[in-house]
Design an enzyme around this catalytic site. Sequence first.
Site, PDB file in Angstrom:
ATOM      1  N   GLU A 139       0.826  -1.210   0.000  1.00 33.50           N
ATOM      2  CA  GLU A 139       0.000   0.000   0.000  1.00 33.50           C
ATOM      3  C   GLU A 139       0.863   1.265   0.000  1.00 33.50           C
ATOM      4  OE1 GLU A 139      -2.808  -0.468  -1.073  1.00 33.50           O
ATOM      5  OE2 GLU A 139      -4.288  -0.414   0.538  1.00 33.50           O
ATOM      6  N   THR A 191      -5.282   7.470  -5.444  1.00 32.33           N
ATOM      7  CA  THR A 191      -5.326   7.575  -3.984  1.00 32.33           C
ATOM      8  C   THR A 191      -4.409   8.683  -3.489  1.00 32.33           C
ATOM      9  OG1 THR A 191      -5.801   5.217  -3.805  1.00 32.33           O
ATOM     10  CG2 THR A 191      -4.990   6.319  -1.827  1.00 32.33           C
TER      11      THR A 191
END
Length: 319
Positions: A139, A191
């Site tokens: 991530e 993101t």
Amino acid sequence: MQTNLNIQPLFDTEIEVLCPATVANLVCGFDILGMALQDPSDRIRMRLSKEPGIRIQHTDEYKLPTEPAQNVAGAALLDLLQAIPEPVGIEISITKEIKPGSGLGSSAASAAGAVVGANYLLGKPFSDEDLVRFAMAGEKVASGVKHADNITPCILGGVTLIRSIFPLDIIGLSAPPLQVTVVHPQIEVRTSDARQILRKEVLLKDAIRQWGNIAGLVAGFLKEDYELIGRSLEDVIIEPVRSILIPGFDEVKQRSKAAGALGGGISGSGPSIFMLSKEAATANSIAEIMKQVYTQLGIESKVYVTSINSKGCEVRITG
């Protein structure tokens, strides 16, 4: 992290890992709440090799990096391999059904599925919390930040609360039967970009309201109180800022709630939008509304009518 690991490599086994999409934040729980979905899912085929190193192949259209350090699955596997005493190699083939940049946990699916699969092939020496830590390295490659709100439900299934990242403290939450309708407008919201536009400070009155909604949502899940769930699906901090990046957001939300949705909002950083419903008929009606909104806007979209995935990543032996 576990010590005195018992590594039992399965060199003659090939597996496939089904890695579910996830909805992060659940409106008011920014970076701390997440939910796994039955559909869509990525597929990862894996096997161990006696030749050290990670070799990545993609069988989809997205042209993602294959250099391990630049690939979310590769970065997670690099973190995992550093924790074992003997060098092994991993061959991995990824087929993505969760489009990158969709807001449905695409990077988390790759990172989580890779470490779940590797753990299985190594004889399951690592705990679920270990796997979450490894996958968070993926991530960080995707967004620049180690966060677990997609990773945790992807690995564990169901609805999860991350009380703390450092140290990692994960709580699985029970939830009543819920129908989930998701629309993915075919635009991309990165993101990292969606994080950059967020306010660095919030008003105390907004924080108090948000805390009440988070507590109400958790209580609603545990008590199976649909009305409380609906009242608590409110975000006064993140959604007002991020929703400007998503055409049609306000119309989808207003019309869905008018059609009987309990509530919903942005899935992760967007552009996908999710709505929760008590009944399947309501969820299907909302799917039609979502399609209509984006057809009228001239934006292609993909709609899913699904439910909560209680299992998380699943390993199947293929050879």
